[in-house]
Design a protein around this motif. Structure first.
Motif, PDB file in Angstrom:
ATOM      1  N   TRP A  65      -5.059  37.333   2.707  1.00 48.65           N
ATOM      2  CA  TRP A  65      -4.504  38.223   3.728  1.00 48.65           C
ATOM      3  C   TRP A  65      -5.096  37.929   5.102  1.00 48.65           C
ATOM      4  O   TRP A  65      -4.398  37.966   6.107  1.00 48.65           O
ATOM      5  CB  TRP A  65      -4.771  39.685   3.355  1.00 48.65           C
ATOM      6  CG  TRP A  65      -4.039  40.140   2.131  1.00 48.65           C
ATOM      7  CD1 TRP A  65      -2.925  39.573   1.569  1.00 48.65           C
ATOM      8  CD2 TRP A  65      -4.368  41.262   1.300  1.00 48.65           C
ATOM      9  NE1 TRP A  65      -2.544  40.257   0.443  1.00 48.65           N
ATOM     10  CE2 TRP A  65      -3.391  41.302   0.257  1.00 48.65           C
ATOM     11  CE3 TRP A  65      -5.367  42.236   1.334  1.00 48.65           C
ATOM     12  CZ2 TRP A  65      -3.431  42.292  -0.739  1.00 48.65           C
ATOM     13  CZ3 TRP A  65      -5.390  43.212   0.346  1.00 48.65           C
ATOM     14  CH2 TRP A  65      -4.426  43.235  -0.676  1.00 48.65           C
ATOM     15  N   ARG A  68      -3.248  35.114   6.512  1.00 51.63           N
ATOM     16  CA  ARG A  68      -1.805  35.277   6.700  1.00 51.63           C
ATOM     17  C   ARG A  68      -1.446  36.315   7.755  1.00 51.63           C
ATOM     18  O   ARG A  68      -0.404  36.222   8.392  1.00 51.63           O
ATOM     19  CB  ARG A  68      -1.147  35.665   5.367  1.00 51.63           C
ATOM     20  CG  ARG A  68      -1.239  34.614   4.278  1.00 51.63           C
ATOM     21  CD  ARG A  68      -0.609  35.119   2.995  1.00 51.63           C
ATOM     22  NE  ARG A  68       0.788  35.462   3.199  1.00 51.63           N
ATOM     23  CZ  ARG A  68       1.442  36.352   2.479  1.00 51.63           C
ATOM     24  NH1 ARG A  68       0.811  37.029   1.534  1.00 51.63           N
ATOM     25  NH2 ARG A  68       2.717  36.604   2.712  1.00 51.63           N
ATOM     26  N   PHE A  69      -2.286  37.345   7.895  1.00 54.42           N
ATOM     27  CA  PHE A  69      -1.938  38.456   8.769  1.00 54.42           C
ATOM     28  C   PHE A  69      -2.952  38.602   9.901  1.00 54.42           C
ATOM     29  O   PHE A  69      -3.949  37.889   9.955  1.00 54.42           O
ATOM     30  CB  PHE A  69      -1.845  39.748   7.956  1.00 54.42           C
ATOM     31  CG  PHE A  69      -0.900  39.656   6.790  1.00 54.42           C
ATOM     32  CD1 PHE A  69       0.447  39.425   6.998  1.00 54.42           C
ATOM     33  CD2 PHE A  69      -1.359  39.790   5.489  1.00 54.42           C
ATOM     34  CE1 PHE A  69       1.331  39.332   5.929  1.00 54.42           C
ATOM     35  CE2 PHE A  69      -0.497  39.689   4.411  1.00 54.42           C
ATOM     36  CZ  PHE A  69       0.847  39.457   4.632  1.00 54.42           C
ATOM     37  N   SER A  70      -2.695  39.539  10.792  1.00 56.89           N
ATOM     38  CA  SER A  70      -3.571  39.775  11.933  1.00 56.89           C
ATOM     39  C   SER A  70      -4.959  40.214  11.470  1.00 56.89           C
ATOM     40  O   SER A  70      -5.112  41.257  10.824  1.00 56.89           O
ATOM     41  CB  SER A  70      -2.971  40.855  12.837  1.00 56.89           C
ATOM     42  OG  SER A  70      -3.926  41.311  13.776  1.00 56.89           O
ATOM     43  N   ASP A 197      -1.201  33.319  12.086  1.00 56.15           N
ATOM     44  CA  ASP A 197      -0.769  34.640  12.559  1.00 56.15           C
ATOM     45  C   ASP A 197       0.648  34.550  13.116  1.00 56.15           C
ATOM     46  O   ASP A 197       1.507  35.377  12.826  1.00 56.15           O
ATOM     47  CB  ASP A 197      -1.699  35.150  13.671  1.00 56.15           C
ATOM     48  CG  ASP A 197      -3.096  35.443  13.161  1.00 56.15           C
ATOM     49  OD1 ASP A 197      -3.226  35.780  11.977  1.00 56.15           O
ATOM     50  OD2 ASP A 197      -4.046  35.333  13.958  1.00 56.15           O
ATOM     51  N   ASN A 200       3.354  33.937  10.393  1.00 57.02           N
ATOM     52  CA  ASN A 200       3.649  35.111   9.581  1.00 57.02           C
ATOM     53  C   ASN A 200       4.312  36.196  10.398  1.00 57.02           C
ATOM     54  O   ASN A 200       5.105  36.976   9.871  1.00 57.02           O
ATOM     55  CB  ASN A 200       2.363  35.636   8.927  1.00 57.02           C
ATOM     56  CG  ASN A 200       1.933  34.784   7.736  1.00 57.02           C
ATOM     57  OD1 ASN A 200       2.556  34.783   6.697  1.00 57.02           O
ATOM     58  ND2 ASN A 200       0.859  34.037   7.918  1.00 57.02           N
ATOM     59  N   GLY A 201       4.005  36.251  11.687  1.00 58.41           N
ATOM     60  CA  GLY A 201       4.697  37.198  12.554  1.00 58.41           C
ATOM     61  C   GLY A 201       6.165  36.851  12.658  1.00 58.41           C
ATOM     62  O   GLY A 201       7.038  37.720  12.641  1.00 58.41           O
ATOM     63  N   ALA A 204       7.858  37.852   9.441  1.00 55.19           N
ATOM     64  CA  ALA A 204       8.087  39.297   9.352  1.00 55.19           C
ATOM     65  C   ALA A 204       9.298  39.691  10.190  1.00 55.19           C
ATOM     66  O   ALA A 204      10.126  40.509   9.789  1.00 55.19           O
ATOM     67  CB  ALA A 204       6.842  40.048   9.816  1.00 55.19           C
ATOM     68  N   GLY A 209       9.143  37.517   5.134  1.00 50.94           N
ATOM     69  CA  GLY A 209       7.730  37.567   4.742  1.00 50.94           C
ATOM     70  C   GLY A 209       7.521  38.300   3.438  1.00 50.94           C
ATOM     71  O   GLY A 209       6.833  39.306   3.377  1.00 50.94           O
TER      72      GLY A 209
END
Length: 411
Positions: A65, A68-70, A197, A200-201, A204, A209
């Motif tokens: 995570w 993959r994410f912020s 980041d 994945n943004g 989304a 995503g």
């Protein structure tokens, strides 16, 4: 990267230190409250399991995570969730008529806090290289280690004072307040975005995503394992770190038991050992922060491992408590060298899009090998002289340093 990184890095260090201080006070308060109220080894063991196992389990996917994410949002969400769970417990406490009703809730909250910590730590460690230039990572990690040691040094005394002069209710609210302060500072720190980041943004925004296939957290974990296997330096480093945690259990995590059996079961002895140990780690952080370690990070790691092993043997042999304390002080310095060098090597030798996963694996090695070490050496301490356990594990740590040197110096 210009000199402005120092302001950002210092602010990040400050907000994490404030939040950690409150969390540590609450953690100590929970442990001592159950210990003093029950006097039960079973309740204590249950609390330790709830405090470590969830962190280890979630680390299998939380590292993915973080990649993959912020990272910023993960840190804020996990820190905020810890505060919310703690606040919930604080609000329930006045309505409980007996401690027996409170103890199961404490275990549940401890597990939830541990779960969130397992999400937070890989993100925190992978943020640091985004704020600090590579040539300053060792010094910054040393300063960070010193701050954490000072927090660990002060937290038991603060928790004891709160429980002595106030209540568990107040101790719980301290964590809520410090978390709010830490998050309030962190919100204004701009964290550079990585390509992961951004990717994945975009996913989304496009609605692609999903958690299935190669983008799932478990797929990310498998990618991290593949990366660690192919990057033999990282794989060997993680293995050495796990073995170090396992072998350090008798001299480190069972030091109170060894002290009471060998030198005397007095409060002063136990307090002196804790104070000197944390003081050594704080001093080690200051030394690394000022010195920066050897140019070759591996040499810093190996020096720490060899020193830690030799000092462990000395602590198992000496009949003098004063000498034992002196060795404990230096042991704290060696421990900081090992921890700081390991973190820095992971930050320097791991690609940006894999750092969260590798730090997740480091967290798994710590929690897993610590639990295994306590499970192995705990019963052994009742069957074999602790002096023998400490001397033998110290010798094995020296051998570990030698073997690690042969493997890592040529990678």
């Amino acid at each position: 990267m210009n000199s402005s990184w120092k302001k950002k890095a210092s602010a990040f260090l400050a907000c994490q230190g404030v939040s950690l201080f409150g969390s540590s006070i609450t953690s100590f308060a929970l442990v001592w409250y159950i210990t003093l109220k029950t006097g039960s080894g079973k309740w204590f063991a249950a609390l330790m399991i709830c405090s470590y196992i969830p962190q280890m389990l979630i680390s299998f996917v939380s590292g993915s995570w973080a990649d993959r994410f912020s990272k910023k949002m993960l840190i804020i969400a996990s820190d905020g969730s810890i505060a919310v769970f703690t606040l919930a417990l604080a609000l329930v406490v006045p309505f409980l008529s007996t401690d027996r009703e409170l103890f199961p809730l404490i275990l549940i909250i401890a597990a939830l806090r541990s779960f969130c910590t397992g999400i937070q730590m890989p993100a925190v460690n992978s943020v640091i290289p985004l704020l600090v230039p590579k040539d300053s990572l060792m010094r910054f990690n040393g300063i960070n280690a010193a701050v954490q040691s000072v927090v660990q040094f002060a937290s038991p005394a603060a928790a004891g004072a709160v429980l002595s002069f106030s209540s568990l209710y107040v101790a719980l609210f301290i964590d809520v307040v410090t978390a709010a302060i830490g998050i309030g500072i962190f919100i204004f720190i701009k964290i550079p975005r990585t390509s992961a980041d951004t990717d994945n943004g975009n996913e989304a925004a496009a609605g692609t995503g999903s958690s299935s296939g190669s983008r799932s957290a478990f797929a990310g974990m498998k990618q991290g394992l593949t990366y660690a296997r192919k990057n033999s330096f990282i794989g060997i480093l993680l293995l050495c770190y796990g073995l170090f945690i396992f072998l350090s259990c008798p001299v480190g995590f069972q030091c109170a038991l060894y002290t009471s059996r060998t030198f005397g079961d007095t409060y002063w002895y136990l307090t002196a050992v804790e104070i000197v140990g944390f003081a050594g780690m704080a001093l080690g952080g200051i030394v690394i922060g000022a010195w920066g370690g050897f140019k070759n990070r591996v040499v810093t790691l190996l020096t720490g491992l060899a020193s830690f092993g030799l000092l462990t043997v000395g602590m198992g042999i000496t009949p003098s408590f004063i000498v034992y304390l002196a060795l404990m002080l230096i042991l704290g310095i060696a421990l900081t060298m090992i921890q700081t060098a390991t973190t820095t090597l992971i930050q320097e030798r791991t690609s940006d899009d894999m750092q969260g996963r590798i730090f997740g694996f480091q967290s798994i090695m710590y929690s897993g090998c610590l639990s295994l070490g306590m499970a192995v050496f705990g019963p052994l301490a009742d069957a074999v002289s602790m002096r023998i356990l400490i001397v033998v594990t110290g010798a094995l740590l020296v051998l570990l340093g030698t073997a690690a040197g042969k493997s890592l110096l040529h990678k």
